[in-house]
Write a protein that holds these residues in place. Structure first.
Motif, mmCIF file in Angstrom:
data_model
loop_
_atom_site.group_PDB
_atom_site.id
_atom_site.type_symbol
_atom_site.label_atom_id
_atom_site.label_comp_id
_atom_site.label_asym_id
_atom_site.label_seq_id
_atom_site.Cartn_x
_atom_site.Cartn_y
_atom_site.Cartn_z
ATOM 1 N N ASP A 1 10.293 0.415 -8.810
ATOM 2 C CA ASP A 1 10.855 -0.054 -10.081
ATOM 3 C C ASP A 1 12.366 0.124 -10.112
ATOM 4 O O ASP A 1 13.096 -0.757 -10.581
ATOM 5 N N SER A 2 12.839 1.264 -9.623
ATOM 6 C CA SER A 2 14.280 1.526 -9.657
ATOM 7 C C SER A 2 15.045 0.537 -8.789
ATOM 8 O O SER A 2 16.142 0.095 -9.148
ATOM 9 N N LEU A 3 14.473 0.165 -7.656
ATOM 10 C CA LEU A 3 15.120 -0.812 -6.776
ATOM 11 C C LEU A 3 15.066 -2.209 -7.374
ATOM 12 O O LEU A 3 16.040 -2.966 -7.314
ATOM 13 N N ARG A 4 13.908 -2.561 -7.936
ATOM 14 C CA ARG A 4 13.767 -3.878 -8.550
ATOM 15 C C ARG A 4 14.771 -4.068 -9.689
ATOM 16 O O ARG A 4 15.345 -5.138 -9.866
ATOM 17 N N ASN A 5 14.980 -3.002 -10.461
ATOM 18 C CA ASN A 5 15.864 -3.068 -11.621
ATOM 19 C C ASN A 5 17.338 -2.922 -11.272
ATOM 20 O O ASN A 5 18.195 -3.025 -12.155
ATOM 21 N N ALA A 6 17.635 -2.684 -9.987
ATOM 22 C CA ALA A 6 19.024 -2.450 -9.578
ATOM 23 C C ALA A 6 19.702 -3.700 -9.030
ATOM 24 O O ALA A 6 20.784 -3.609 -8.454
ATOM 25 N N TYR A 7 19.061 -4.863 -9.185
ATOM 26 C CA TYR A 7 19.701 -6.104 -8.741
ATOM 27 C C TYR A 7 20.958 -6.325 -9.589
ATOM 28 O O TYR A 7 20.947 -6.031 -10.773
ATOM 29 N N PRO A 8 22.090 -6.764 -9.045
ATOM 30 C CA PRO A 8 22.253 -7.438 -7.754
ATOM 31 C C PRO A 8 22.587 -6.537 -6.563
ATOM 32 O O PRO A 8 22.782 -7.051 -5.471
ATOM 33 N N GLN A 9 22.684 -5.230 -6.759
ATOM 34 C CA GLN A 9 22.981 -4.389 -5.591
ATOM 35 C C GLN A 9 21.803 -4.320 -4.639
ATOM 36 O O GLN A 9 21.975 -4.373 -3.420
ATOM 37 N N PHE A 10 20.604 -4.195 -5.192
ATOM 38 C CA PHE A 10 19.409 -4.100 -4.354
ATOM 39 C C PHE A 10 18.423 -5.210 -4.693
ATOM 40 O O PHE A 10 18.287 -5.597 -5.858
ATOM 41 N N LEU A 11 17.742 -5.686 -3.670
ATOM 42 C CA LEU A 11 16.698 -6.690 -3.834
ATOM 43 C C LEU A 11 15.448 -6.176 -3.147
ATOM 44 O O LEU A 11 15.525 -5.575 -2.071
ATOM 45 N N ILE A 12 14.274 -6.395 -3.755
ATOM 46 C CA ILE A 12 13.028 -6.099 -3.061
ATOM 47 C C ILE A 12 12.400 -7.412 -2.597
ATOM 48 O O ILE A 12 12.493 -8.435 -3.282
ATOM 49 N N MET B 1 0.812 -1.217 0.000
ATOM 50 C CA MET B 1 0.000 0.000 0.000
ATOM 51 C C MET B 1 0.844 1.265 0.000
ATOM 52 O O MET B 1 0.326 2.367 -0.205
ATOM 53 N N HIS B 2 2.151 1.137 0.206
ATOM 54 C CA HIS B 2 3.028 2.308 0.201
ATOM 55 C C HIS B 2 3.423 2.743 -1.212
ATOM 56 O O HIS B 2 4.109 3.751 -1.363
ATOM 57 N N GLN B 3 3.012 2.005 -2.230
ATOM 58 C CA GLN B 3 3.406 2.386 -3.591
ATOM 59 C C GLN B 3 2.197 2.778 -4.439
ATOM 60 O O GLN B 3 2.201 2.601 -5.650
ATOM 61 N N LEU B 4 1.180 3.326 -3.820
ATOM 62 C CA LEU B 4 -0.054 3.616 -4.551
ATOM 63 C C LEU B 4 0.081 4.776 -5.528
ATOM 64 O O LEU B 4 -0.629 4.826 -6.531
ATOM 65 N N ASP B 5 0.967 5.741 -5.264
ATOM 66 C CA ASP B 5 1.103 6.848 -6.205
ATOM 67 C C ASP B 5 2.256 6.590 -7.177
ATOM 68 O O ASP B 5 3.147 5.774 -6.915
ATOM 69 N N HIS B 6 2.243 7.304 -8.283
ATOM 70 C CA HIS B 6 3.209 7.082 -9.369
ATOM 71 C C HIS B 6 4.647 7.294 -8.912
ATOM 72 O O HIS B 6 5.543 6.528 -9.281
ATOM 73 N N ARG B 7 4.868 8.297 -8.091
ATOM 74 C CA ARG B 7 6.224 8.608 -7.639
ATOM 75 C C ARG B 7 6.821 7.438 -6.856
ATOM 76 O O ARG B 7 7.987 7.080 -7.048
ATOM 77 N N ARG B 8 6.028 6.836 -6.009
ATOM 78 C CA ARG B 8 6.534 5.718 -5.214
ATOM 79 C C ARG B 8 6.710 4.455 -6.056
ATOM 80 O O ARG B 8 7.607 3.656 -5.811
ATOM 81 N N LYS B 9 5.859 4.282 -7.047
ATOM 82 C CA LYS B 9 6.031 3.138 -7.951
ATOM 83 C C LYS B 9 7.361 3.228 -8.688
ATOM 84 O O LYS B 9 8.017 2.212 -8.936
ATOM 85 N N LEU B 10 7.762 4.437 -9.029
ATOM 86 C CA LEU B 10 9.052 4.625 -9.700
ATOM 87 C C LEU B 10 10.209 4.212 -8.791
ATOM 88 O O LEU B 10 11.204 3.652 -9.253
ATOM 89 N N ILE B 11 10.067 4.474 -7.492
ATOM 90 C CA ILE B 11 11.098 4.055 -6.536
ATOM 91 C C ILE B 11 11.190 2.537 -6.493
ATOM 92 O O ILE B 11 12.279 1.951 -6.524
#
Length: 276
Positions: A105-116, A93-103
């Motif tokens: 996405d950026s973390l998901r796409n930054a593997y292997p440094q970051f994992l969601i 529920m913390h990603q309901l607005d577009h700005r947070r969805k971008l965050i």
């Protein structure tokens, strides 16, 4: 005349040989290129196991309640500056607005440094943990909704409000969420708790200093009191480090730990229990 014929034949033979060699060389290059493509295709992805080095100490930075801007962005920036890996446990529920969805996405796409990973959709029915875990069907569906909407690439969960560990039928931690743990386990999820917490007061002010946190990490390793030997899972929350002084504290904490060559920072998909 005979000499000229012999020379001519030699030239033809040499030309044919070069031609064949050139073709073979081209084929070899193509094969080499194909092999390189195959290697690229085998690049490790989320959940792929790693080989452990028994001489190292593995540190798992796990940050809960993401995305929580600006804290999430600040933590991400610090981790990138320091060149360390970290895991962000997401609340749907913390990603309901577009700005947070971008965050996200950026973390998901930054593997292997970051994992969601999964921290439920409603954060345990908005922190009402007793009701959340008393209704196992609804709780499990809450996790499944977060898994789908956040497009989480691994089946790793942290329970809101409870320090439980679950893997292949083994459940450790508080009894309250036990039925939920059983059901998540049957669905192939791993539930990961924590060895030490960077605590906060009020809504987000860190309690321990960077030096105190380093001492706690070393104490866990030195006294073998973590859940898995040679591995320490640290829990903190994104919003704690939104302010500059607290971001600096996080930066110092990581910098000091990096000075010990034994310390390795990893994402939680490489935690020993998760890899088993």
């Amino acid at each position: 005349m005979k000499t000229q014929l012999v020379l001519g034949a030699a030239v033809v033979t040499l030309f044919a040989s070069n031609l064949l060699t050139g073709c073979k060389s081209g084929e070899d290059e193509k094969k080499k290129g194909a092999d390189s493509t195959q290697v690229a295709e085998k690049k490790a992805g989320p959940g792929d196991p790693i080989k452990y080095d028994s001489s190292k100490r593995y540190i798992f930075l796990t940050w809960d309640d993401a995305p929580q801007p600006p804290g999430t962005n600040v933590c991400k920036q610090v981790f990138q500056e320091q060149g360390v890996k970290a895991t962000f446990f997401m609340v749907g529920m913390h990603q309901l607005d577009h700005r947070r969805k971008l965050i996200v996405d950026s973390l998901r796409n930054a593997y292997p440094q970051f994992l969601i990973a999964n921290h439920s959709y409603t954060h345990g029915f908005r922190n009402n943990y007793r009701s959340f875990y008393a209704h196992a069907d609804s709780a499990v569906n809450d996790f499944l909704k977060a898994q789908e909407e956040l497009k989480i690439p691994v089946k790793i969960i942290r329970l809101p409000g409870n320090n439980n560990w679950v893997s292949k039928g083994e459940i450790r931690g508080p009894k309250t969420p036990r039925e939920v743990c059983k059901r998540l386990d049957s669905l192939g999820f791993k539930v990961v708790g924590w060895d030490l917490e960077w605590r906060f007061k009020g809504n987000s002010t860190p309690i321990q200093s960077a030096d105190e946190m380093v001492a706690e990490v070393n104490n866990k390793f030195d006294n073998f009191t973590s859940y898995e030997p040679n591995a320490v899972v640290i829990l903190a929350h994104d919003r704690m480090f939104a302010g500059k002084q607290y971001a600096d504290s996080l930066r110092k904490f990581i910098s000091v730990l990096k000075q010990d060559p034994r310390n390795v920072f990893e994402t939680i998909d490489h935690y020993p229990m998760v890899q088993k």
